[in-house]
Design a protein around this motif. Structure first.
Motif, mmCIF file in Angstrom:
data_model
loop_
_atom_site.group_PDB
_atom_site.id
_atom_site.type_symbol
_atom_site.label_atom_id
_atom_site.label_comp_id
_atom_site.label_asym_id
_atom_site.label_seq_id
_atom_site.Cartn_x
_atom_site.Cartn_y
_atom_site.Cartn_z
ATOM 1 N N TYR A 17 0.844 -1.177 0.000
ATOM 2 C CA TYR A 17 0.000 0.000 0.000
ATOM 3 C C TYR A 17 0.888 1.238 0.000
ATOM 4 N N GLN A 41 0.813 5.404 1.111
ATOM 5 C CA GLN A 41 0.098 6.411 1.882
ATOM 6 C C GLN A 41 0.814 7.746 1.749
ATOM 7 N N SER A 78 -5.313 8.517 3.072
ATOM 8 C CA SER A 78 -5.538 7.127 3.416
ATOM 9 C C SER A 78 -4.642 6.213 2.589
ATOM 10 N N LEU A 79 -4.850 4.935 2.720
ATOM 11 C CA LEU A 79 -4.006 3.954 2.055
ATOM 12 C C LEU A 79 -4.554 3.603 0.677
ATOM 13 N N SER A 85 -4.129 0.927 -2.430
ATOM 14 C CA SER A 85 -3.591 -0.385 -2.777
ATOM 15 C C SER A 85 -2.721 -0.285 -4.021
#
Lengths: 114, 112
Positions: free
Chosen positions: B35, B37, B42-43, B45
């Motif tokens: 992932y 960030q 937010s993360l 994918s």
């Protein structure tokens, strides 16, 4: 398609006060996760829901934390009372079902406890 | 105890250079995740690697998985500033559906 929605995005409270975070997963997603991310760390699982059932809450500090997903859609995570150490980002993620490994993360709620 | 260890935790590299981020994990798992960030975000994918020997590439990033060695790598080719972010690897938590156990993250800064 809307992503995972979380609110509020930021929250500042004094210690010993209660706080609640809300998550709306992607439409149709049955599996919902709450993660806690401390500064400089990776996210840590707090609780996992399959529909309205909490199927894994072993990492949730149950003395002060609670969560619910009454209708299997939105979810609320509550802390009462909050402690200084609870300052972190609370992330919600969802996936279509328990057989789906792809998770979609929301923007998170940044909590500051003073 | 399930452990996911990333190395290095901080990386400053010049544009145009190559580098590899390593991720070791302590449990058997046939799935590894990467992932990204960005600060305050937010993360996102990047890759899901599903089997031993799996290799996936997207732009300047390439991920590969060796389940026998329990080693997951993220290789950066000819880095550019836009790659500056924190990169997390993760594995499935056993018996917890697809809940994830994350490493501490590698904070990457690409400088001119």
């Amino acid at each position: 398609e809307a992503g995972v929605v979380q609110s509020p995005r930021y929250k500042i409270i004094e210690k010993k006060q209660p706080v609640a975070f809300w998550c709306n997963p992607i439409s149709g997603h049955n599996t919902l996760y709450w993660y806690l991310q401390n500064l400089g760390q990776g996210p840590e699982l707090l609780i996992r829901y399959e529909n309205e059932e909490a199927v894994d809450d072993s990492q949730l500090p149950k003395d002060r934390f609670s969560a619910e997903r009454l209708k299997g859609v939105d979810s609320t995570l509550k802390i009462q009372p909050a402690e200084l150490g609870d300052s972190a980002v609370y992330l919600c993620a969802s996936s279509p079902d328990r057989d789906s490994y792809e998770q979609y993360f929301g923007p998170g709620t940044r909590l500051t406890v003073t | 105890e399930l452990k996911v260890e990333q190395n290095p935790l901080f990386l400053s590299m010049q544009e145009g250079k190559n580098y590899t981020i390593y991720c070791n994990y302590s449990t058997t798992s046939d799935r590894l995740y990467w992932y990204r960030q960005d600060p305050g975000k937010s993360l996102e994918s990047l890759f899901v690697l599903l089997s031993n020997g799996a290799v996936k590439q997207e732009g300047r990033l390439m991920a590969s998985l060796d389940t026998k060695a329990r080693l997951n790598t993220l290789h950066i080719t000819a880095a550019v500033h836009d790659l500056s972010a924190t990169y997390f690897c993760a594995v499935d938590i056993p018996n917890s559906g697809y809940a994830l156990n994350f490493g501490k993250g590698t904070s990457l800064l690409v400088t001119p």
